[in-house]
Write a protein that holds these residues in place. Sequence first.
Motif, PDB file in Angstrom:
ATOM      1  N   ILE A   2       0.869  -1.181   0.000  1.00  0.00           N
ATOM      2  CA  ILE A   2       0.000   0.000   0.000  1.00  0.00           C
ATOM      3  C   ILE A   2       0.902   1.226   0.000  1.00  0.00           C
ATOM      4  CG2 ILE A   2      -1.958   1.085   1.172  1.00  0.00           C
ATOM      5  CD1 ILE A   2      -1.554  -1.674   3.039  1.00  0.00           C
ATOM      6  N   ALA A   3       0.758   2.063  -1.011  1.00  0.00           N
ATOM      7  CA  ALA A   3       1.548   3.294  -1.027  1.00  0.00           C
ATOM      8  C   ALA A   3       0.914   4.278  -0.051  1.00  0.00           C
ATOM      9  CB  ALA A   3       1.573   3.882  -2.430  1.00  0.00           C
ATOM     10  N   LEU A   4       1.758   4.921   0.756  1.00  0.00           N
ATOM     11  CA  LEU A   4       1.231   5.863   1.744  1.00  0.00           C
ATOM     12  C   LEU A   4       0.842   7.173   1.055  1.00  0.00           C
ATOM     13  CD1 LEU A   4       3.648   5.465   4.782  1.00  0.00           C
ATOM     14  CD2 LEU A   4       1.622   4.159   4.190  1.00  0.00           C
ATOM     15  N   SER A   5      -0.223   7.782   1.556  1.00  0.00           N
ATOM     16  CA  SER A   5      -0.627   9.077   1.024  1.00  0.00           C
ATOM     17  C   SER A   5       0.320  10.142   1.551  1.00  0.00           C
ATOM     18  CB  SER A   5      -2.058   9.392   1.441  1.00  0.00           C
ATOM     19  OG  SER A   5      -2.074   9.810   2.783  1.00  0.00           O
ATOM     20  N   HIS A   6       0.160  11.311   1.007  1.00  0.00           N
ATOM     21  CA  HIS A   6       0.998  12.437   1.373  1.00  0.00           C
ATOM     22  C   HIS A   6       0.916  12.736   2.877  1.00  0.00           C
ATOM     23  CE1 HIS A   6       0.091  16.936   1.504  1.00  0.00           C
ATOM     24  NE2 HIS A   6       1.378  16.857   1.690  1.00  0.00           N
ATOM     25  N   LEU A   7      -0.330  12.743   3.432  1.00  0.00           N
ATOM     26  CA  LEU A   7      -0.458  13.024   4.867  1.00  0.00           C
ATOM     27  C   LEU A   7       0.084  11.876   5.726  1.00  0.00           C
ATOM     28  CD1 LEU A   7      -3.917  14.752   5.445  1.00  0.00           C
ATOM     29  CD2 LEU A   7      -1.637  15.742   5.645  1.00  0.00           C
ATOM     30  N   GLN A   8      -0.078  10.644   5.258  1.00  0.00           N
ATOM     31  CA  GLN A   8       0.458   9.508   6.024  1.00  0.00           C
ATOM     32  C   GLN A   8       1.983   9.547   6.069  1.00  0.00           C
ATOM     33  OE1 GLN A   8      -1.636   6.520   3.741  1.00  0.00           O
ATOM     34  NE2 GLN A   8      -2.759   5.839   5.546  1.00  0.00           N
ATOM     35  N   LYS A   9       2.612   9.994   4.967  1.00  0.00           N
ATOM     36  CA  LYS A   9       4.070  10.112   4.962  1.00  0.00           C
ATOM     37  C   LYS A   9       4.528  11.180   5.954  1.00  0.00           C
ATOM     38  CE  LYS A   9       5.325   8.448   0.375  1.00  0.00           C
ATOM     39  NZ  LYS A   9       5.819   8.810  -0.955  1.00  0.00           N
ATOM     40  N   LEU A  10       3.824  12.301   5.954  1.00  0.00           N
ATOM     41  CA  LEU A  10       4.194  13.381   6.886  1.00  0.00           C
ATOM     42  C   LEU A  10       3.988  12.933   8.330  1.00  0.00           C
ATOM     43  CD1 LEU A  10       2.626  16.490   5.088  1.00  0.00           C
ATOM     44  CD2 LEU A  10       5.050  15.873   5.223  1.00  0.00           C
ATOM     45  N   GLU A  11       2.907  12.190   8.563  1.00  0.00           N
ATOM     46  CA  GLU A  11       2.609  11.691   9.904  1.00  0.00           C
ATOM     47  C   GLU A  11       3.706  10.733  10.382  1.00  0.00           C
ATOM     48  OE1 GLU A  11      -0.528   8.658  10.182  1.00  0.00           O
ATOM     49  OE2 GLU A  11      -1.466   9.862  11.737  1.00  0.00           O
ATOM     50  N   ALA A  12       4.102   9.806   9.500  1.00  0.00           N
ATOM     51  CA  ALA A  12       5.133   8.830   9.864  1.00  0.00           C
ATOM     52  C   ALA A  12       6.460   9.527  10.155  1.00  0.00           C
ATOM     53  CB  ALA A  12       5.309   7.808   8.745  1.00  0.00           C
ATOM     54  N   GLU A  13       6.780  10.548   9.351  1.00  0.00           N
ATOM     55  CA  GLU A  13       8.024  11.289   9.543  1.00  0.00           C
ATOM     56  C   GLU A  13       8.021  12.012  10.889  1.00  0.00           C
ATOM     57  OE1 GLU A  13      10.169  13.981   6.384  1.00  0.00           O
ATOM     58  OE2 GLU A  13       8.695  15.189   7.443  1.00  0.00           O
ATOM     59  N   ALA A  14       6.882  12.645  11.225  1.00  0.00           N
ATOM     60  CA  ALA A  14       6.800  13.393  12.480  1.00  0.00           C
ATOM     61  C   ALA A  14       6.907  12.443  13.683  1.00  0.00           C
ATOM     62  CB  ALA A  14       5.490  14.181  12.538  1.00  0.00           C
ATOM     63  N   ILE A  15       6.265  11.298  13.601  1.00  0.00           N
ATOM     64  CA  ILE A  15       6.326  10.329  14.708  1.00  0.00           C
ATOM     65  C   ILE A  15       7.759   9.829  14.878  1.00  0.00           C
ATOM     66  CG2 ILE A  15       5.601   8.008  15.391  1.00  0.00           C
ATOM     67  CD1 ILE A  15       2.812   8.672  14.279  1.00  0.00           C
ATOM     68  N   PHE A  16       8.433   9.583  13.760  1.00  0.00           N
ATOM     69  CA  PHE A  16       9.833   9.150  13.810  1.00  0.00           C
ATOM     70  C   PHE A  16      10.681  10.178  14.563  1.00  0.00           C
ATOM     71  CE2 PHE A  16      14.150   9.091  12.190  1.00  0.00           C
ATOM     72  CZ  PHE A  16      14.477   7.745  12.260  1.00  0.00           C
ATOM     73  N   ILE A  17      10.456  11.449  14.264  1.00  0.00           N
ATOM     74  CA  ILE A  17      11.251  12.519  14.877  1.00  0.00           C
ATOM     75  C   ILE A  17      10.953  12.588  16.382  1.00  0.00           C
ATOM     76  CG2 ILE A  17      11.601  15.030  14.937  1.00  0.00           C
ATOM     77  CD1 ILE A  17      10.867  14.906  11.840  1.00  0.00           C
ATOM     78  N   LEU A  18       9.676  12.489  16.748  1.00  0.00           N
ATOM     79  CA  LEU A  18       9.301  12.524  18.167  1.00  0.00           C
ATOM     80  C   LEU A  18       9.992  11.391  18.938  1.00  0.00           C
ATOM     81  CD1 LEU A  18       5.542  13.299  17.570  1.00  0.00           C
ATOM     82  CD2 LEU A  18       6.951  14.597  19.179  1.00  0.00           C
ATOM     83  N   ARG A  19       9.975  10.189  18.353  1.00  0.00           N
ATOM     84  CA  ARG A  19      10.581   9.041  19.041  1.00  0.00           C
ATOM     85  C   ARG A  19      12.098   9.163  19.102  1.00  0.00           C
ATOM     86  NH1 ARG A  19       7.053   4.497  15.852  1.00  0.00           N
ATOM     87  NH2 ARG A  19       5.206   4.481  17.198  1.00  0.00           N
ATOM     88  N   GLU A  20      12.692   9.727  18.037  1.00  0.00           N
ATOM     89  CA  GLU A  20      14.147   9.854  18.001  1.00  0.00           C
ATOM     90  C   GLU A  20      14.638  10.746  19.147  1.00  0.00           C
ATOM     91  OE1 GLU A  20      15.725   7.961  16.084  1.00  0.00           O
ATOM     92  OE2 GLU A  20      17.767   8.724  15.898  1.00  0.00           O
ATOM     93  N   VAL A  21      13.890  11.786  19.444  1.00  0.00           N
ATOM     94  CA  VAL A  21      14.268  12.692  20.526  1.00  0.00           C
ATOM     95  C   VAL A  21      14.162  11.968  21.872  1.00  0.00           C
ATOM     96  CG1 VAL A  21      13.572  14.752  21.804  1.00  0.00           C
ATOM     97  CG2 VAL A  21      13.687  14.808  19.318  1.00  0.00           C
ATOM     98  N   VAL A  22      13.057  11.271  22.078  1.00  0.00           N
ATOM     99  CA  VAL A  22      12.869  10.573  23.353  1.00  0.00           C
ATOM    100  C   VAL A  22      13.941   9.503  23.549  1.00  0.00           C
ATOM    101  CG1 VAL A  22      11.307   8.984  24.523  1.00  0.00           C
ATOM    102  CG2 VAL A  22      10.443  11.131  23.596  1.00  0.00           C
ATOM    103  N   ALA A  23      14.371   8.874  22.432  1.00  0.00           N
ATOM    104  CA  ALA A  23      15.378   7.827  22.548  1.00  0.00           C
ATOM    105  C   ALA A  23      16.785   8.377  22.753  1.00  0.00           C
ATOM    106  CB  ALA A  23      15.350   6.942  21.301  1.00  0.00           C
ATOM    107  N   THR A  24      17.032   9.636  22.399  1.00  0.00           N
ATOM    108  CA  THR A  24      18.413  10.123  22.453  1.00  0.00           C
ATOM    109  C   THR A  24      18.636  11.317  23.385  1.00  0.00           C
ATOM    110  OG1 THR A  24      18.055  11.555  20.550  1.00  0.00           O
ATOM    111  CG2 THR A  24      18.920   9.367  20.087  1.00  0.00           C
TER     112      THR A  24
END
Lengths: 300, 552
Positions: A2-24
Motif C-alpha cells: 500500500i503506497a502511503l498518502s501524502h499526509l500519512q508520509k508526513l505523519e510517519a516522519e513526524a512520529i519518527f522525529i518525536l521518538r528519536e528525541v525521546v530515545a536520544t
Amino acid sequence: MIALSHLQKLEAEAIFILREVVATCANPVLLYSIGKDSAVLLHLAMKAFSPGKPPFPLLHVDTTWKFREMIALRDETAAWLGLDLIVHINHDGVKAGINPIASGSRIHTDVMKTQGLKQALDAHGFDAAFGGARRDEEKTRAKERVFSLRSADHRWDPKNQRPEPWSLFNTAKKAGESFRVFPLSNWTEADVWDYIALERIPVVPLYFAAPRPVVRRGDAWIMRDDDRLPLQPGEVVETRMVRFRTLGCYPLTGAIESDATTLTDIIAEMRASQSSERQGRVIDHDGSGSMEQKKQEGYF
Amino acid sequence: MSVASARQRATTVPVLGDGPANDDGPRTRSLLRFITCGSVDDGKSTLIGRILYETGAVFEDQLGTLKRDSRKFGTQGDKIDFALLVDGLTAEREQGITIDVAYRYFSTPQRAFIVADTPGHEQYTRNMATGASTADLAVILVDARLGLLKQTLRHSFIVSLVGVRHVVVAINKMDLVGYDEAVFERICADYRAATAALGFAQITFIPVSARDGDNVTTRSAAMRWYRGEPLLAHLETVSWENPEQDHQGAVLPVQWVNRPDSGFRGYSGNLAQGQLKPGDAVAILPSGRTSHIARILAPAGEVGNASAGQALTVTLTNEIDISRGDVIVDAARRPPVQQSLEARLLWTSEVPLAQGQRYALKLASAHAHATVSTLHFSIDVASLAPVSAATLAMNDIGKVTIALDRPIAVLPFAASTQLGGFILVDMISHETVAFGFVEAATAAPSAVASPGRTGRLAAFRSALQHFVGPAGSLARTKTAGTIAGHGITGAVLGVCVYGATESLGTALLVAAVDWVFRPLILSAASILAQRIWLRRDHRNRLASENVLGDGI
C-alpha cells in the motif's frame, strides 16, 4: 504494497522525529502554544508513544496576553490527556511592566516570549524542546534543520547547521547545548488543516468565524479580548464576523473578516486566499531579516 | 497490576483527536520530493521562485515584500527577482547566492511537492547532498550558453551517489541562445555520454527559460520544436517508486522501546522496507534470536498488516532482550551482520579524514564506533575514475574499509537506503564529518548461515587487518619490524639450543616453533585484550542508552 498518502508520509516522519528525541535526549519537553500546529504536534505525540503517554511534559510560556479561549483549551487539554503542564510566566517582565501596548511588540515578544522561554528551559534543564514551527511559514524557517542545535545561551548559528541526510539526525551535543526539534518541518498550513479535519482534532474556537468585539487598527482587526486594551481616540468597538488564521498575543494578532464557521469552510477559504497566514502577525514585519535575528537571539 | 488490566489501561489512553483511522484521506494525493541543483547562476532559485509563483504558492503580502526586496537586492532590474523568494538568510540575499538548502512547498490538484533548493557553490556541496538524500527526483539545471560544467557533473554524481535514480535536465536560459534546438541537442548528447556510468533509471531533457517562464508551467511558444511536456507537467505525472522494493523482506530498525508499564513491551520504529503482519516469523539482529510478531500498532491504531514507511510499534510473542539499534527482520531474508564495512564516503568536514581515528557511526538507529582502516582511493568526479589519495578533504568522495567495534545489520546502499546509508560523527566536536554508503559486502553472507558466526569471522578479519595496518602506514612498518625481530630472536634461541644440545634438528625445530607460534600467541592475546576492552566499553555505553531507550 500500500503506497502511503501524502499526509500519512508526513505523519510517519513526524512520529519518527518525536521518538528519536525521546530515545536520544535525557529531558525533552513539548512547547505547547495552544495553536493549531501545537494541537497537531500533541496529537502526533499521543500516537507516537501509544499505548503509553508521551514521556515528557508540556510547557507553555504564558505572556499573560493570550486570548482567554486559548488558556481555557490549554488547561482542558492537559487535564483530559493527563499530561504534566508547566506554565511559565516571566515575572521579571511582569514586574517591569512589559506589555504589548506600552512596550511595543518587539520588546514584549523579546522579554515575555524569548527570555521567558530561555528561563523555563534553563530552570528545568530541558535538553530538547519540540516546537510546531513549519518551514513554509517564513523564509528563515525554510532553512532550519529538524534538529536545530542551540548553544548553552540558546543562540542559533544559521551558517553552521548540521547536515541531515536521509532521516539520520546527528543527536550528539555537549553539556549545556540543547535542541529545538521541529517534527512538522515539512507540513504546510493546508496539511495542518487537512489533518485536523481528518483526525477531528479539537482546536481553539477563535479559528472559526463568530461575532466578536473588534477595533480597526491599520490594516487589521484587533479583538478586544478584555478591557486591558485601551481604545485610541476615534476607535469604536464593533461586533463583526471574524476569525483568526494564526493565534498569538491578542493585541498583536489581527483577525480577518470571514464567514467560515466549519473546518470545511476554513479549508476552502484558505485555498482561495491570496495572503499568507503570518500576515496577521505584527512581529514578523519589523524588517525583512527580522525573524532570522529573533531566532539567533533564541526565539522559537 | 495484572497484565490484563494494564493492557486495558494502556489501550484507553486518550488521543487528542477522536478521529477515524487515516487510511482514507479526503484527497489522497501523492507526494513528490525533488531537488534542484546545478552550477552557480544557472538560475535554480529563479526556477523555483517561478514555479511557486505560478502555482499560487506565493501570497500577496509575500509578493509585496518580494517587490521591495527586488529593488533593494535584485539582479533583474525592474523585474521581480524570483530568487529572492527562496534565499532566506540575510547573507544569501546580500551575496545573491544560495548557501543552505531551502525547502519549499507547493501543490497542484495532482500532487503535493516538497522541493529542496540546493546551493551551487562547491563549498556547500554537503548541503546539496543533504537535499538530494531525501529526494525522489533531481532537476539539474544547465546554462545553455555554457553547456556542461564540472559542477554539473559533480552534482549529477552526488545525486546518483545518494540514491536518486530519476533526473530531469533543465537546459535553462534558452532565450540567451536564440532558442536554438541544435544547442539543446548538443547538451543532451554531452550529458548522456558523461553520465552513462551513473545508472540513472530515467533522464528527461527540457529546454526552459526560468526568467520568462518558457516550458516551466506552460509550453513555450518560442520553442515549438520541443515536443515534450513543460517541467511542471512532467513533475506531476512522473512515476518514481522502485517496484523491486515490493519483494524485499521486512526490516524494522528498533528506534525506541515502549514500556509504559509491566504489561506492555513494544518496539517502535518506521518500517524501512517490506511488510509485516501478526504471526510473521522474525529474527532480531545482530543477536540472531527469533520470535513472531504478536501485535502491530500503527498511527491509526492496531492493524493486521503494515507496509514500508509506516511508523509502528510491534510486540513479539516471547520476551527477548531488544534495545535501540537492534533490527527486527523477516526471519527468512536476513540482512548480513557485519563488523567491517566496504563503503563510499562523502567527506563533509573541513577537518580531513584521519585514518585510525575513532568516529561515531550512526546507521538506521544503530550506533557504533568506527575506524577507517583503509582508504583505497578517492573518485575524480569529472571522469568518475579512481585516483590514489592519502586522505579525504571536504567534498571528496572515497572508497574505504571501516572497522566497527560491534557487529551491526547492514545492506548495500543500492538495495536499502535505511540499512545502507550512515553518517560519521566526530567524537569531540560532534560535527557530522561524512555521509557513508555501504557497498556489497566482502564476507559474502548467506541468508541461512548463522549471523553470529559470520560476525565473528568478520570481526577476526577486521581485527587482524587493524593490527597489520594499511600499506605504507606506520602500523604496517611496525608489524614488519616485529616480524623481523621475531626472526632474530628465533634464530638466537636456535643457536642457544644448538649450543646446549649440539643437535641441529632440535635447534631448528625449537627455532621454527618459536618463530611461528610466539607471534601468533602474542597477536591472539593482544586481539583478545582489545576485544575485552571494547566489549566492556560498549557495555558501559549501552547501559546509558538503555535508560533513555526505555523512555524514562
